[in-house]
Enzyme design. Sequence first.
Site, mmCIF file in Angstrom:
data_model
loop_
_atom_site.group_PDB
_atom_site.id
_atom_site.type_symbol
_atom_site.label_atom_id
_atom_site.label_comp_id
_atom_site.label_asym_id
_atom_site.label_seq_id
_atom_site.Cartn_x
_atom_site.Cartn_y
_atom_site.Cartn_z
ATOM 1 N N TYR A 122 -7.101 6.039 -0.767
ATOM 2 C CA TYR A 122 -6.156 4.766 -1.067
ATOM 3 C C TYR A 122 -7.328 4.021 -1.277
ATOM 4 O O TYR A 122 -7.107 2.557 -1.724
ATOM 5 C CB TYR A 122 -5.305 4.904 0.301
ATOM 6 C CG TYR A 122 -5.031 3.283 0.441
ATOM 7 C CD1 TYR A 122 -3.270 3.142 -0.126
ATOM 8 C CD2 TYR A 122 -4.952 2.693 1.632
ATOM 9 C CE1 TYR A 122 -3.276 1.819 0.110
ATOM 10 C CE2 TYR A 122 -4.115 1.581 2.013
ATOM 11 C CZ TYR A 122 -3.016 0.706 0.951
ATOM 12 O OH TYR A 122 -2.534 -0.259 1.331
ATOM 13 N N LYS A 126 -7.781 0.856 -3.775
ATOM 14 C CA LYS A 126 -7.283 -0.299 -3.791
ATOM 15 C C LYS A 126 -8.987 -1.220 -3.953
ATOM 16 O O LYS A 126 -8.405 -2.208 -4.519
ATOM 17 C CB LYS A 126 -6.904 -0.621 -2.172
ATOM 18 C CG LYS A 126 -5.460 -0.177 -2.087
ATOM 19 C CD LYS A 126 -4.844 -0.756 -2.910
ATOM 20 C CE LYS A 126 -4.293 -2.101 -2.500
ATOM 21 N NZ LYS A 126 -2.529 -2.371 -2.263
ATOM 22 N N TRP A 147 -2.288 -3.519 9.075
ATOM 23 C CA TRP A 147 -1.520 -3.086 10.104
ATOM 24 C C TRP A 147 -0.141 -4.302 9.406
ATOM 25 O O TRP A 147 -0.299 -4.804 10.483
ATOM 26 C CB TRP A 147 -1.873 -3.154 11.731
ATOM 27 C CG TRP A 147 -3.433 -2.938 11.560
ATOM 28 C CD1 TRP A 147 -4.170 -1.888 11.087
ATOM 29 C CD2 TRP A 147 -3.956 -2.702 13.023
ATOM 30 N NE1 TRP A 147 -4.917 -1.661 11.148
ATOM 31 C CE2 TRP A 147 -5.207 -1.892 12.792
ATOM 32 C CE3 TRP A 147 -3.527 -2.875 14.225
ATOM 33 C CZ2 TRP A 147 -5.532 -1.921 13.878
ATOM 34 C CZ3 TRP A 147 -4.213 -1.892 15.268
ATOM 35 C CH2 TRP A 147 -5.098 -1.841 15.110
HETATM 36 N N1 LIG Z 1 1.519 -1.137 5.176
HETATM 37 C C1 LIG Z 1 0.213 -1.378 5.488
HETATM 38 O O1 LIG Z 1 0.492 -0.926 6.602
HETATM 39 C C2 LIG Z 1 -0.667 -2.042 4.730
HETATM 40 C C3 LIG Z 1 -1.910 -2.387 4.966
HETATM 41 C C4 LIG Z 1 -2.770 -3.439 4.552
HETATM 42 C C5 LIG Z 1 -2.336 -3.629 3.141
HETATM 43 N N2 LIG Z 1 -1.394 -3.027 2.570
HETATM 44 C C6 LIG Z 1 -1.384 -3.678 1.309
HETATM 45 O O2 LIG Z 1 0.065 -4.768 1.379
HETATM 46 C C7 LIG Z 1 1.140 -4.289 -0.115
HETATM 47 C C8 LIG Z 1 2.122 -4.098 0.647
HETATM 48 O O3 LIG Z 1 2.892 -3.385 1.573
HETATM 49 P P1 LIG Z 1 3.915 -2.930 2.101
HETATM 50 O O4 LIG Z 1 3.715 -2.276 3.407
HETATM 51 O O5 LIG Z 1 4.543 -3.808 1.478
HETATM 52 O O6 LIG Z 1 3.858 -1.824 1.219
HETATM 53 P P2 LIG Z 1 5.435 -0.982 1.289
HETATM 54 O O7 LIG Z 1 6.501 -0.990 2.029
HETATM 55 O O8 LIG Z 1 5.183 0.635 1.694
HETATM 56 O O9 LIG Z 1 5.913 -0.790 -0.274
HETATM 57 C C9 LIG Z 1 5.613 -0.285 -1.392
HETATM 58 C C10 LIG Z 1 6.696 -0.727 -2.398
HETATM 59 O O10 LIG Z 1 5.857 -0.275 -3.699
HETATM 60 C C11 LIG Z 1 6.264 0.829 -4.586
HETATM 61 N N3 LIG Z 1 6.298 1.252 -5.443
HETATM 62 C C12 LIG Z 1 5.260 2.754 -5.270
HETATM 63 N N4 LIG Z 1 5.423 3.390 -6.332
HETATM 64 C C13 LIG Z 1 5.265 2.625 -6.937
HETATM 65 C C14 LIG Z 1 5.907 2.814 -8.488
HETATM 66 N N5 LIG Z 1 5.180 3.900 -8.936
HETATM 67 N N6 LIG Z 1 6.347 2.179 -9.206
HETATM 68 C C15 LIG Z 1 6.695 0.589 -8.436
HETATM 69 N N7 LIG Z 1 6.686 0.424 -7.402
HETATM 70 C C16 LIG Z 1 6.911 0.815 -6.486
HETATM 71 C C17 LIG Z 1 7.555 1.122 -3.180
HETATM 72 O O11 LIG Z 1 8.956 1.331 -4.065
HETATM 73 P P3 LIG Z 1 10.140 2.361 -3.427
HETATM 74 O O12 LIG Z 1 10.684 1.359 -2.283
HETATM 75 O O13 LIG Z 1 10.585 2.670 -5.096
HETATM 76 O O14 LIG Z 1 9.303 3.577 -3.495
HETATM 77 C C18 LIG Z 1 7.572 -0.172 -2.614
HETATM 78 O O15 LIG Z 1 8.541 -1.110 -2.551
HETATM 79 C C19 LIG Z 1 0.447 -2.874 -0.283
HETATM 80 O O16 LIG Z 1 -0.374 -3.907 -1.563
HETATM 81 C C20 LIG Z 1 -0.162 -2.855 0.465
HETATM 82 O O17 LIG Z 1 -1.228 -1.547 -0.045
HETATM 83 C C21 LIG Z 1 -0.597 -2.713 3.139
#
Ligand SMILES: NC(=O)c1ccc[n+]([C@@H]2O[C@H](COP(=O)([O-])OP(=O)(O)OC[C@H]3O[C@@H](n4cnc5c(N)ncnc54)[C@H](OP(=O)(O)O)[C@@H]3O)[C@@H](O)[C@H]2O)c1
Length: 285
Positions: A122, A126, A147
């Site tokens: 992951y 990224k 987080w």
């Molecule tokens: N979550 C964390 O703790 C965390 C920490 C650090 C950084 N980040 C970064 O923050 C950003 C936002 O994260 P988040 O927490 O909002 O993530 P999330 O809730 O897991 O949402 C990810 C989104 O990406 C979509 N997605 C995944 N695969 C896809 C594909 N093949 N085509 C189109 N859409 C796709 C998902 O759609 P579906 O609903 O259809 O699956 C979902 O809407 C990301 O860049 C992540 O790397 C997150």
Amino acid sequence: MRGLLVFGRTGQLATELMSLAPDATFLGRDMADLNDPEGCARAIRDAAPCAVINAAAHTAVDRAEAERDAAHRINTEAPAAMARACAASGLPFLHVSTDYVFDGSGRTPRSEDAPTAPLGVYGATKLAGERAIADAGGQWAVMRTSWVFSAHGTNFVKTMLRLGAERDRLTIVDDQIGGPTPARDIAAAALAMIRAMLDDPAKGGLYHFAGAPDTSWAGFAREIFAQAGLTPEVSGIPTAEYPTPARRPLNSRLDCTRIGTDFGIPRPDWRKGLAEILKDLETGQ
Ligand SMILES: NC(=O)c1ccc[n+]([C@@H]2O[C@H](COP(=O)([O-])OP(=O)(O)OC[C@H]3O[C@@H](n4cnc5c(N)ncnc54)[C@H](OP(=O)(O)O)[C@@H]3O)[C@@H](O)[C@H]2O)c1
């Protein structure tokens, strides 16, 4: 924000962007699958937006270990194709990345210039996405955060609320330290950044943005239980006693000085964001 195009519709960040910028266009997986990077570039050309935010990603950290190709397409190739399409059309592009680009050594907060060394697929995919965006030659910003939590989807807060109501005693990792970050604050920061980038084509670059104060997962859980009125006993354990397919960084502290200096965006207090989310969950919003 009319004219803004957002990749993602159902995730934590996309949901908060939608509530803050309901006039923007949101592309779910059905309209733009990040497994098809050229399709994403085409979606940008077809929509002719004023700016683009990528809120979609392969965020399943453990599953990514077994899904290397998909994680690479979604986290590296798709944002790279988006950045190239934005560069070709002269559009600002904002992307979100992660503390998992670091190896978690040491105990001090890392700045944007600190050396990267991801521990898993992951973080590696990224990081490669970040680099490809910077190489695309357009106006870009990458916000590394950590987080993430919200009232939507699956996250640590929702899991703790469930477990805290079911169990008298929980063991939770207490040697990973970082900044829990409300998705609502990330959305507000992203919109402020993209507006500033539209006003000033010289603005952009790599930024850290995380909630304050830094804590451990056990400390985060204790605050969730205190605010939610739950009373399970929390025992801290080292990461070594909670093995997962992907290794996690122990030190996830992010130095967020630069985003404050360049965009006037301070670190949000995650305890306030948590209180708002608990209220939202209580009132069913
Ligand atoms: N979550 C964390 O703790 C965390 C920490 C650090 C950084 N980040 C970064 O923050 C950003 C936002 O994260 P988040 O927490 O909002 O993530 P999330 O809730 O897991 O949402 C990810 C989104 O990406 C979509 N997605 C995944 N695969 C896809 C594909 N093949 N085509 C189109 N859409 C796709 C998902 O759609 P579906 O609903 O259809 O699956 C979902 O809407 C990301 O860049 C992540 O790397 C997150």
